[in-house]
Enzyme design. Structure first.
Site, short mmCIF file in Angstrom:
data_model
loop_
_atom_site.label_atom_id
_atom_site.label_comp_id
_atom_site.label_asym_id
_atom_site.label_seq_id
_atom_site.Cartn_x
_atom_site.Cartn_y
_atom_site.Cartn_z
N SER A 39 19.64 -12.74 -0.99
CA SER A 39 20.07 -13.25 -2.30
C SER A 39 19.56 -14.65 -2.61
O SER A 39 19.57 -15.06 -3.76
CB SER A 39 21.59 -13.23 -2.41
OG SER A 39 22.17 -14.22 -1.60
N LYS A 80 25.05 -19.88 -2.01
CA LYS A 80 24.51 -19.80 -3.37
C LYS A 80 24.21 -21.20 -3.88
O LYS A 80 24.56 -22.20 -3.28
CB LYS A 80 25.51 -19.12 -4.33
CG LYS A 80 25.98 -17.75 -3.91
CD LYS A 80 24.89 -16.71 -3.97
CE LYS A 80 25.44 -15.37 -3.48
NZ LYS A 80 24.41 -14.42 -3.18
#
Length: 183
Positions: A39, A80
Site C-alpha cells: 500500500s 500511511k
C-alpha cells in the site's frame, strides 16, 4: 568464594538494567515495524523494516505528508501518509490533491503517475463523500497510502483518531542495501 559471588551479582545487575532499559526504549521511545503489503509502494516496499519514533508526537503535532504508524480498526498497525490535518477540507480531482482549495504537489507519486495509462492514479473524491463532513474533525487525521489504487486507507476506514497514532516513521533499516530515510 565471596569475590566470585560479588562478580556474578554485578553481572546480573548489569544484565537486568540492560533488559529494563531496552524494554523502556522499545515501549516508550522507538519500536521496530515491518511493512506488510504494497500500500505504500513505491516509497516503501513489502517487508521493509523501519523504526517508529513514538515520542515525536508527544512533543509536537503531525505534519502534512508525514508517514505514520497507527492502530487500524482490524487490530493491525497500518503505515500511511498524513494527507489531511484537523480542520482541512480534502478533495481529489484530475489526479491532483486539493487541501482547503489549494492544489498540492505530491512528488512521492510522480514515479507511479508516469506508469499509469488507464485513468488517474487517485480516483476523484471529496471528504464529504467519504466521511460525511466537509473538514477533517479535530483530533483526527486523514491518511492515504502512496499506492493509491491498492491501499486501504481513510477512503475506506475513515479518519484516524490521534490517540490511535503510534508515531512517525522515516528510517528504513532493513534490508541493508535499502537503508534510507524516506519522505
Amino acid at each position: 568464594m565471596t569475590k566470585q559471588k560479588s562478580e556474578t551479582w554485578e553481572w546480573l545487575k548489569a544484565l537486568m538494567i540492560a533488559v529494563l532499559l531496552a524494554a523502556l526504549i522499545r515501549y516508550f521511545l522507538f519500536a521496530p515495524i515491518v511493512v506488510d503489503g504494497l500500500s505504500m509502494m513505491p516509497t516503501l516496499h513489502d517487508q521493509d523494516r523501519m523504526i517508529v519514533n513514538k515520542i515525536g508526537y508527544t512533543l509536537g503535532e503531525p505534519k502534512r505528508f508525514d508517514i505514520i504508524v497507527f492502530h487500524a480498526p482490524e487490530n493491525k498497525d497500518y503505515i500511511k501518509r498524513v494527507i489531511g490535518l484537523p480542520g482541512d477540507k480534502i478533495e481529489y480531482k484530475n489526479d491532483t490533491l486539493y487541501i482547503n482549495g489549494k492544489a498540492y504537489k505530491e512528488p512521492y507519486l510522480d514515479e507511479y503517475k508516469k506508469k499509469v495509462i488507464d485513468g488517474p492514479l487517485t480516483e476523484p473524491f471529496t471528504l464529504k463523500e467519504i466521511i460525511g463532513e466537509e473538514r477533517v474533525p479535530e483530533g483526527h487525521l486523514f491518511v492515504m497510502g502512496d499506492n493509491r489504487r491498492f491501499s486501504k486507507d481513510s477512503r475506506h476506514i475513515g479518519v484516524i483518531p490521534m490517540e490511535k497514532v503510534l508515531g512517525k516513521t522515516s528510517i528504513v533499516y532493513w534490508p541493508v542495501e535499502d537503508i534510507r530515510i524516506v519522505k
